[in-house]
Write a protein that holds these residues in place. Structure first.
Motif, PDB file in Angstrom:
ATOM      1  N   MET A 173       0.076  -3.354   5.395  1.00 48.42           N
ATOM      2  CA  MET A 173       0.311  -2.173   4.549  1.00 48.42           C
ATOM      3  C   MET A 173      -0.205  -0.904   5.218  1.00 48.42           C
ATOM      4  O   MET A 173       0.408   0.161   5.116  1.00 48.42           O
ATOM      5  CB  MET A 173      -0.340  -2.356   3.182  1.00 48.42           C
ATOM      6  N   ASN A 188       2.248   2.383   6.623  1.00 49.78           N
ATOM      7  CA  ASN A 188       2.036   3.798   6.311  1.00 49.78           C
ATOM      8  C   ASN A 188       1.635   4.611   7.534  1.00 49.78           C
ATOM      9  O   ASN A 188       2.026   5.763   7.678  1.00 49.78           O
ATOM     10  CB  ASN A 188       0.961   3.926   5.219  1.00 49.78           C
ATOM     11  N   GLN A 248       0.735  11.645   1.289  1.00 50.92           N
ATOM     12  CA  GLN A 248       0.808  10.449   0.453  1.00 50.92           C
ATOM     13  C   GLN A 248       0.426   9.202   1.257  1.00 50.92           C
ATOM     14  O   GLN A 248      -0.338   8.361   0.789  1.00 50.92           O
ATOM     15  CB  GLN A 248       2.219  10.273  -0.125  1.00 50.92           C
ATOM     16  N   ARG A 249       0.947   9.122   2.473  1.00 49.42           N
ATOM     17  CA  ARG A 249       0.630   7.950   3.301  1.00 49.42           C
ATOM     18  C   ARG A 249      -0.841   7.948   3.718  1.00 49.42           C
ATOM     19  O   ARG A 249      -1.480   6.901   3.804  1.00 49.42           O
ATOM     20  CB  ARG A 249       1.558   7.891   4.516  1.00 49.42           C
ATOM     21  N   ARG A 261      -2.833   6.594   0.886  1.00 46.95           N
ATOM     22  CA  ARG A 261      -2.729   5.136   0.794  1.00 46.95           C
ATOM     23  C   ARG A 261      -3.624   4.451   1.819  1.00 46.95           C
ATOM     24  O   ARG A 261      -4.322   3.488   1.500  1.00 46.95           O
ATOM     25  CB  ARG A 261      -1.280   4.708   1.015  1.00 46.95           C
ATOM     26  N   SER A 285      13.038   5.023  -2.340  1.00 44.54           N
ATOM     27  CA  SER A 285      12.159   4.912  -1.175  1.00 44.54           C
ATOM     28  C   SER A 285      12.282   6.149  -0.304  1.00 44.54           C
ATOM     29  O   SER A 285      13.176   6.957  -0.468  1.00 44.54           O
ATOM     30  CB  SER A 285      12.532   3.671  -0.376  1.00 44.54           C
ATOM     31  N   ARG A 338       6.723  -5.707   1.860  1.00 44.06           N
ATOM     32  CA  ARG A 338       6.666  -5.971   0.412  1.00 44.06           C
ATOM     33  C   ARG A 338       5.898  -7.257   0.132  1.00 44.06           C
ATOM     34  O   ARG A 338       5.173  -7.351  -0.861  1.00 44.06           O
ATOM     35  CB  ARG A 338       8.071  -5.994  -0.207  1.00 44.06           C
ATOM     36  N   ALA A 397       2.302  -6.358   0.160  1.00 41.82           N
ATOM     37  CA  ALA A 397       1.890  -5.673  -1.075  1.00 41.82           C
ATOM     38  C   ALA A 397       1.678  -6.692  -2.196  1.00 41.82           C
ATOM     39  O   ALA A 397       0.685  -6.622  -2.934  1.00 41.82           O
ATOM     40  CB  ALA A 397       2.942  -4.630  -1.472  1.00 41.82           C
ATOM     41  N   LEU A 419      -1.575  -0.191  -6.034  1.00 40.19           N
ATOM     42  CA  LEU A 419      -0.611  -0.927  -5.206  1.00 40.19           C
ATOM     43  C   LEU A 419       0.767  -1.002  -5.868  1.00 40.19           C
ATOM     44  O   LEU A 419       1.793  -0.971  -5.181  1.00 40.19           O
ATOM     45  CB  LEU A 419      -1.129  -2.349  -4.940  1.00 40.19           C
ATOM     46  N   GLN A 461       3.670   1.118  -4.913  1.00 40.58           N
ATOM     47  CA  GLN A 461       4.030   1.031  -3.492  1.00 40.58           C
ATOM     48  C   GLN A 461       5.021  -0.100  -3.216  1.00 40.58           C
ATOM     49  O   GLN A 461       5.507  -0.258  -2.096  1.00 40.58           O
ATOM     50  CB  GLN A 461       2.763   0.859  -2.636  1.00 40.58           C
ATOM     51  N   GLU A 514       9.151   0.614  -2.381  1.00 34.27           N
ATOM     52  CA  GLU A 514       9.469   1.062  -1.024  1.00 34.27           C
ATOM     53  C   GLU A 514       9.820  -0.121  -0.106  1.00 34.27           C
ATOM     54  O   GLU A 514      10.427   0.077   0.950  1.00 34.27           O
ATOM     55  CB  GLU A 514       8.240   1.818  -0.488  1.00 34.27           C
TER      56      GLU A 514
END
Lengths: 151, 151
Positions: A39, A43, A64-65, A68, B17, B33, B36, B72, B75, B78
């Motif tokens: 993750m 980002n 934003q990234r 995160r 996204s 994903r 996440a 999380l 997120q 995306e």
């Protein structure tokens, strides 16, 4: 106190992790920490593309990234409980657990620099954000060079 | 506007996204994903243990993990750009992309319920936190039942 209890307590202290993490199966901890790195990389990658000028500078997306990454960074250490040196395919070197104080210090560097990156990104100062991105990337490299297997 | 450009724009709109995610390789989006979900599960698991009374109620840890899940959750989407139906082993059903509006609505449910969970967990009200945990878990199940392959 039984030896197993002492060992568990030490693991919690050393890894700075919660009881839940210390009690996790090694393969789950490995999967978790790899997920956290995935993750972060997801980002960090597009931020790097912007910093290198390969994609247009987008201050909103960059901030934003950065937010995160700053939120994910402090969650990494929990993925390295004592006993998770093996149990699944891992690039984590055994030195992490023998030099845990140094590993934790390097993690702290990353946490601090990524927080600084999120702050400067929020300010919208492109030059400072790009500079701080480089400093943050250096803390990734510093830890990977020493503690990540290249295999 | 060339058809490929239109397709990309639609993908961005549909998946909600960023351009970076839409431009990602399918296998990277799938890996992202899954990462996440792994991180969400890592945090949701110990919360569930507390809710079920299998581990002692720890309001500080519960609130911290609820915060992480709430951060999380938004997120996830995306990680489902158009084109990432395949490319690596995935349990995501093709219906996600044909019923994207419904999938997004289910994701929104999860985001909202997880935010409510983080708020109530912070308040320290154990009964309400446990109740809201159940509501949040239902939004996981609601989406998994329809859009996750059991294979």
């Amino acid at each position: 106190m039984r030896p197993s209890t002492i060992r568990l307590s030490l693991a919690v202290l050393l890894a700075g992790s919660t009881a839940a993490a210390a009690a996790a199966k090694p393969e789950d901890a490995i999967r978790y920490r790899q997920a956290a790195y995935t993750m972060i990389g997801w980002n960090f990658g597009p931020m790097g593309q912007m910093v290198k000028g390969k994609t247009p500078w987008n201050p909103g997306e960059f901030a934003q990234r950065a937010d995160r990454v700053a939120a994910l960074a402090p969650q990494l250490l929990e993925g390295f409980p004592e006993g998770s040196q093996s149990g699944a395919k891992t690039g984590a070197k055994a030195a992490i657990w023998t030099d845990m104080d140094d590993f934790k210090a390097k993690m702290d560097d990353f946490v601090r620099q990524s927080q600084a990156l999120a702050e400067v990104a929020r300010s919208g100062d492109e030059a400072k954000a790009k500079d701080q991105f480089g400093k943050t990337a250096q803390t990734c490299k510093g830890c990977h060079d020493k503690y990540r297997s290249k295999d």
